[in-house]
Design an enzyme around this catalytic site. Structure first.
Site, PDB file in Angstrom:
ATOM      1  N   TYR A  68      -1.493  11.028  -4.231  1.00 46.30           N
ATOM      2  CA  TYR A  68      -1.999  10.317  -3.054  1.00 46.30           C
ATOM      3  C   TYR A  68      -3.015  11.147  -2.282  1.00 46.30           C
ATOM      4  CZ  TYR A  68       0.840   6.213  -3.634  1.00 46.30           C
ATOM      5  OH  TYR A  68       1.337   5.034  -4.135  1.00 46.30           O
ATOM      6  N   ARG A  71      -6.249  10.826  -4.026  1.00 46.96           N
ATOM      7  CA  ARG A  71      -6.879   9.527  -3.723  1.00 46.96           C
ATOM      8  C   ARG A  71      -7.486   9.568  -2.327  1.00 46.96           C
ATOM      9  NH1 ARG A  71      -2.486   4.985  -4.896  1.00 46.96           N
ATOM     10  NH2 ARG A  71      -4.106   3.658  -3.953  1.00 46.96           N
ATOM     11  N   GLN A 106      -5.079  -5.520   0.914  1.00 46.88           N
ATOM     12  CA  GLN A 106      -4.038  -4.817   0.160  1.00 46.88           C
ATOM     13  C   GLN A 106      -4.461  -3.362  -0.056  1.00 46.88           C
ATOM     14  OE1 GLN A 106      -2.676  -7.458  -3.336  1.00 46.88           O
ATOM     15  NE2 GLN A 106      -4.489  -8.501  -2.579  1.00 46.88           N
ATOM     16  N   ASP A 109      -7.555   2.181   1.667  1.00 50.63           N
ATOM     17  CA  ASP A 109      -8.693   3.119   1.765  1.00 50.63           C
ATOM     18  C   ASP A 109      -9.435   3.051   3.100  1.00 50.63           C
ATOM     19  OD1 ASP A 109     -10.436   0.900  -0.560  1.00 50.63           O
ATOM     20  OD2 ASP A 109     -10.265   0.766   1.634  1.00 50.63           O
ATOM     21  N   HIS A 124      -0.474  -3.165   2.917  1.00 46.01           N
ATOM     22  CA  HIS A 124       0.197  -2.127   2.117  1.00 46.01           C
ATOM     23  C   HIS A 124       0.006  -0.731   2.700  1.00 46.01           C
ATOM     24  CE1 HIS A 124       0.013  -5.131  -1.479  1.00 46.01           C
ATOM     25  NE2 HIS A 124       0.943  -5.427  -0.607  1.00 46.01           N
ATOM     26  N   CYS A 135      12.340  12.605   9.945  1.00 43.32           N
ATOM     27  CA  CYS A 135      12.300  12.215  11.360  1.00 43.32           C
ATOM     28  C   CYS A 135      11.354  11.040  11.609  1.00 43.32           C
ATOM     29  CB  CYS A 135      11.876  13.405  12.223  1.00 43.32           C
ATOM     30  SG  CYS A 135      10.133  13.830  12.061  1.00 43.32           S
ATOM     31  N   GLY A 192     -11.608  -9.943  -4.900  1.00 45.57           N
ATOM     32  CA  GLY A 192     -11.303  -8.717  -5.635  1.00 45.57           C
ATOM     33  C   GLY A 192      -9.829  -8.415  -5.778  1.00 45.57           C
ATOM     34  N   THR A 193      -9.019  -9.470  -5.958  1.00 48.09           N
ATOM     35  CA  THR A 193      -7.604  -9.215  -6.191  1.00 48.09           C
ATOM     36  C   THR A 193      -7.125  -9.947  -7.452  1.00 48.09           C
ATOM     37  OG1 THR A 193      -5.353  -9.296  -5.333  1.00 48.09           O
ATOM     38  CG2 THR A 193      -6.855 -11.060  -4.612  1.00 48.09           C
TER      39      THR A 193
HETATM   40  C1  BV8 Z   1       8.849  -5.816  -2.233  1.00 46.36           C
HETATM   41  C2  BV8 Z   1       0.138   0.495  -1.896  1.00 46.36           C
HETATM   42  C3  BV8 Z   1      11.139  -6.039  -1.697  1.00 46.36           C
HETATM   43  C4  BV8 Z   1       0.422   1.735  -2.675  1.00 46.36           C
HETATM   44  C5  BV8 Z   1       0.779  -1.443  -3.279  1.00 46.36           C
HETATM   45  C6  BV8 Z   1       7.785 -11.935  -6.731  1.00 46.36           C
HETATM   46  C7  BV8 Z   1       7.421 -12.139  -8.033  1.00 46.36           C
HETATM   47  C8  BV8 Z   1       7.251 -11.019  -8.889  1.00 46.36           C
HETATM   48  C9  BV8 Z   1       7.401  -9.697  -8.440  1.00 46.36           C
HETATM   49  C10 BV8 Z   1       7.763  -9.505  -7.150  1.00 46.36           C
HETATM   50  C11 BV8 Z   1       7.966 -10.604  -6.315  1.00 46.36           C
HETATM   51  N1  BV8 Z   1       8.282 -10.110  -5.098  1.00 46.36           N
HETATM   52  C12 BV8 Z   1       8.306  -8.734  -5.148  1.00 46.36           C
HETATM   53  C13 BV8 Z   1       8.000  -8.358  -6.399  1.00 46.36           C
HETATM   54  C14 BV8 Z   1       7.913  -6.957  -6.835  1.00 46.36           C
HETATM   55  C15 BV8 Z   1       6.566  -6.312  -6.494  1.00 46.36           C
HETATM   56  C16 BV8 Z   1       5.452  -7.003  -7.235  1.00 46.36           C
HETATM   57  O1  BV8 Z   1       4.753  -7.848  -6.705  1.00 46.36           O
HETATM   58  N2  BV8 Z   1       5.294  -6.591  -8.504  1.00 46.36           N
HETATM   59  C17 BV8 Z   1       4.180  -7.141  -9.302  1.00 46.36           C
HETATM   60  C18 BV8 Z   1       3.558  -6.003 -10.097  1.00 46.36           C
HETATM   61  C19 BV8 Z   1       4.680  -8.231 -10.205  1.00 46.36           C
HETATM   62  N3  BV8 Z   1       6.296  -6.338  -5.062  1.00 46.36           N
HETATM   63  C20 BV8 Z   1       6.821  -5.321  -4.332  1.00 46.36           C
HETATM   64  O2  BV8 Z   1       7.467  -4.405  -4.794  1.00 46.36           O
HETATM   65  C21 BV8 Z   1       6.551  -5.373  -2.825  1.00 46.36           C
HETATM   66  N4  BV8 Z   1       7.756  -5.034  -2.116  1.00 46.36           N
HETATM   67  O3  BV8 Z   1       8.863  -6.865  -2.818  1.00 46.36           O
HETATM   68  O4  BV8 Z   1       9.933  -5.272  -1.615  1.00 46.36           O
HETATM   69  C22 BV8 Z   1      11.758  -5.798  -0.430  1.00 46.36           C
HETATM   70  C23 BV8 Z   1      11.683  -6.779   0.508  1.00 46.36           C
HETATM   71  C24 BV8 Z   1      12.334  -6.571   1.720  1.00 46.36           C
HETATM   72  C25 BV8 Z   1      12.997  -5.345   1.967  1.00 46.36           C
HETATM   73  C26 BV8 Z   1      13.034  -4.361   0.964  1.00 46.36           C
HETATM   74  C27 BV8 Z   1      12.365  -4.563  -0.242  1.00 46.36           C
HETATM   75  C28 BV8 Z   1       5.520  -4.274  -2.406  1.00 46.36           C
HETATM   76  C29 BV8 Z   1       4.209  -4.511  -3.022  1.00 46.36           C
HETATM   77  C30 BV8 Z   1       3.191  -3.469  -2.487  1.00 46.36           C
HETATM   78  C31 BV8 Z   1       3.127  -2.246  -3.368  1.00 46.36           C
HETATM   79  N5  BV8 Z   1       2.046  -1.343  -2.922  1.00 46.36           N
HETATM   80  N6  BV8 Z   1      -0.197  -0.607  -2.817  1.00 46.36           N
HETATM   81  C32 BV8 Z   1      -0.788   2.271  -3.400  1.00 46.36           C
HETATM   82  O5  BV8 Z   1      -1.902   1.744  -3.190  1.00 46.36           O
HETATM   83  O6  BV8 Z   1      -0.587   3.211  -4.164  1.00 46.36           O
HETATM   84  S1  BV8 Z   1       0.342  -2.711  -4.384  1.00 46.36           S
HETATM   85  C33 BV8 Z   1      -1.213  -2.255  -5.008  1.00 46.36           C
HETATM   86  O7  BV8 Z   1      -1.319  -2.914  -6.243  1.00 46.36           O
HETATM   87  C34 BV8 Z   1      -2.402  -2.702  -4.198  1.00 46.36           C
HETATM   88  O8  BV8 Z   1      -2.208  -2.583  -2.821  1.00 46.36           O
HETATM   89  C35 BV8 Z   1      -2.541  -4.162  -4.637  1.00 46.36           C
HETATM   90  O9  BV8 Z   1      -1.674  -4.989  -3.913  1.00 46.36           O
HETATM   91  C36 BV8 Z   1      -2.055  -4.107  -6.067  1.00 46.36           C
HETATM   92  C37 BV8 Z   1      -3.205  -4.068  -7.013  1.00 46.36           C
HETATM   93  O10 BV8 Z   1      -3.705  -5.372  -7.026  1.00 46.36           O
HETATM   94  P1  BV8 Z   1      -5.281  -5.604  -6.690  1.00 46.36           P
HETATM   95  O11 BV8 Z   1      -5.621  -4.994  -5.394  1.00 46.36           O
HETATM   96  O12 BV8 Z   1      -5.522  -7.035  -6.916  1.00 46.36           O
HETATM   97  O13 BV8 Z   1      -6.003  -4.692  -7.792  1.00 46.36           O
HETATM   98  P2  BV8 Z   1      -6.016  -4.860  -9.378  1.00 46.36           P
HETATM   99  O14 BV8 Z   1      -6.475  -3.568  -9.901  1.00 46.36           O
HETATM  100  O15 BV8 Z   1      -4.723  -5.447  -9.861  1.00 46.36           O
HETATM  101  O16 BV8 Z   1      -7.141  -5.970  -9.637  1.00 46.36           O
HETATM  102  C38 BV8 Z   1      -8.452  -5.714  -9.219  1.00 46.36           C
HETATM  103  C39 BV8 Z   1      -9.153  -7.054  -9.253  1.00 46.36           C
HETATM  104  O17 BV8 Z   1     -10.486  -6.854  -8.790  1.00 46.36           O
HETATM  105  C40 BV8 Z   1      -9.245  -7.647 -10.666  1.00 46.36           C
HETATM  106  O18 BV8 Z   1      -8.906  -9.035 -10.615  1.00 46.36           O
HETATM  107  C41 BV8 Z   1     -10.726  -7.450 -11.043  1.00 46.36           C
HETATM  108  O19 BV8 Z   1     -11.189  -8.493 -11.853  1.00 46.36           O
HETATM  109  C42 BV8 Z   1     -11.381  -7.500  -9.672  1.00 46.36           C
HETATM  110  N7  BV8 Z   1     -12.661  -6.771  -9.564  1.00 46.36           N
HETATM  111  C43 BV8 Z   1     -13.067  -5.679 -10.262  1.00 46.36           C
HETATM  112  N8  BV8 Z   1     -14.321  -5.298  -9.835  1.00 46.36           N
HETATM  113  C44 BV8 Z   1     -14.676  -6.173  -8.843  1.00 46.36           C
HETATM  114  C45 BV8 Z   1     -13.614  -7.109  -8.662  1.00 46.36           C
HETATM  115  N9  BV8 Z   1     -13.670  -8.109  -7.756  1.00 46.36           N
HETATM  116  C46 BV8 Z   1     -14.808  -8.206  -7.001  1.00 46.36           C
HETATM  117  N10 BV8 Z   1     -15.862  -7.334  -7.099  1.00 46.36           N
HETATM  118  C47 BV8 Z   1     -15.835  -6.324  -8.008  1.00 46.36           C
HETATM  119  N11 BV8 Z   1     -16.881  -5.496  -8.090  1.00 46.36           N
HETATM  120 ZN    ZN Z   2      10.007  15.303  10.391  1.00 48.45          ZN
END
Ligand code: BV8
Ligand code: ZN
Length: 262
Positions: A68, A71, A106, A109, A124, A135, A192-193
């Site tokens: 992290y 990053r 999401q 940065d 996020h 703490c 972009g998601t």
């Molecule tokens: C939770 C921070 C429970 C950290 C992140 C329901 C169904 C299925 C699964 C679940 C569900 N509910 C929960 C889940 C589990 C999980 C989940 O969703 N899993 C997925 C993989 C199936 N969700 C969780 O765990 C969430 N928490 O549910 O907790 C709970 C509830 C109450 C109390 C206790 C517990 C937490 C989710 C958040 C995790 N943290 N980020 C870090 O950054 O390191 S998620 C992280 O990944 C990002 O923030 C973002 O959300 C995700 C990546 O997705 P994107 O941003 O869309 O990026 P990606 O690379 O995938 O895609 C890029 C896109 O851009 C592509 O489509 C590409 O084509 C496009 N692109 C490329 N270039 C361009 C472009 N677009 C435009 N212009 C360009 N130039």
């Molecule tokens: Zn502390």
């Protein structure tokens, strides 16, 4: 034949409540790898989702905090691109026109804020705030690399990045504000998601269910591409400036509109 971006631009011009949801794709043109992009260098053997969990931090806090911090330092060297700037302009124009505008990201940065976006819901969390796991003390971290991994709090506890990890609940205030903005908007723009991470992706479902028009901007299809009103295949740094210009005219007009925002 009116192409989809004209129609979408027309809707943006008429909209009274605009909500935008962004993902890693909007920062790609700033040089930040998306989650989809293979990790490079020493991180190429890791799957991002494996490092972005509380279990991974418990297992190897040095490895996870080093990832992290790298990053954070990489982002420190990046600039917002025309996609971020177009959304900042959209917010200003909306403000001048009395249009409700909500930007939900999401991304961790803070390039939206660097581009001038005022109100950003960071679903996020962010790389720029680190928190003690004992703490709970939080502090902004804009300096050079940490001298130790994980960094240590004055209480002796380990500090972690202020991001939401997989399996962790989101901040309920952010999540409920985002939910309200998705359900109450008359135009949702999803940029972009890959729209597979929840509950963020549910915001798109909420907007569709509430009868809002939905515009998707992505070079690649997503699970919602067949459900949205307009799905523009292109890079956000190219599509968004054009969309704002088609809706509100070029810089001059937009500037006139912007400057009246005072
Ligand atoms: C939770 C921070 C429970 C950290 C992140 C329901 C169904 C299925 C699964 C679940 C569900 N509910 C929960 C889940 C589990 C999980 C989940 O969703 N899993 C997925 C993989 C199936 N969700 C969780 O765990 C969430 N928490 O549910 O907790 C709970 C509830 C109450 C109390 C206790 C517990 C937490 C989710 C958040 C995790 N943290 N980020 C870090 O950054 O390191 S998620 C992280 O990944 C990002 O923030 C973002 O959300 C995700 C990546 O997705 P994107 O941003 O869309 O990026 P990606 O690379 O995938 O895609 C890029 C896109 O851009 C592509 O489509 C590409 O084509 C496009 N692109 C490329 N270039 C361009 C472009 N677009 C435009 N212009 C360009 N130039
Ligand atoms: Zn502390």
């Amino acid at each position: 034949m009116v192409d989809s971006s004209d129609q979408a631009a027309g809707r943006l011009r008429e909209a009274k409540r605009v909500t935008v949801l962004t993902g890693a794709g909007i920062s790609a043109e700033s040089g930040i790898a998306t989650f989809r992009d293979a990790m490079t260098g020493l991180w190429s053997q890791f799957n991002p989702a494996d490092l972005a969990t509380p279990e991974a931090f418990r297992r190897d806090p040095e490895l996870v905090s080093r990832w992290y911090d790298e990053r954070r330092l990489q982002v420190a060297g990046c600039r917002p691109n025309d996609g971020h700037l177009a959304l900042a302009r959209m917010e200003r124009i909306a403000g001048a026109r009395g249009v409700k505008f909500t930007l939900i990201t999401q991304n961790v940065d803070r390039l939206h804020q660097a581009a001038g976006s005022q109100s950003v819901i960071e679903l996020h969390g962010t790389l720029w705030v680190w928190r003690c796991v004992d703490c709970g003390k939080e502090a902004e971290e804009t300096g050079p690399a940490f001298s130790e991994y994980p960094p240590t709090c004055i209480c002796g506890g380990s500090r972690r990045p202020g991001v939401v990890w997989f399996g962790e609940g989101l901040n309920w205030r952010d999540l409920s504000a985002a939910g309200v903005a998705a359900k109450a908007c008359d135009l949702l723009i999803s940029v972009g998601t890959s729209s597979v991470v929840y509950p963020a992706a549910r915001l798109i479902e909420d907007a569709i269910a509430a009868g809002a028009k939905v515009l998707e901007v992505n070079p690649n299809p997503t699970p919602f591409s067949d459900e949205v009103d307009w799905s523009i295949r292109g890079k956000s740094g190219e599509v968004l400036p054009r969309l704002v210009e088609e809706a509100f005219g070029n810089g001059v007009d937009a500037h006139r509109i912007d400057s009246s925002a005072g």
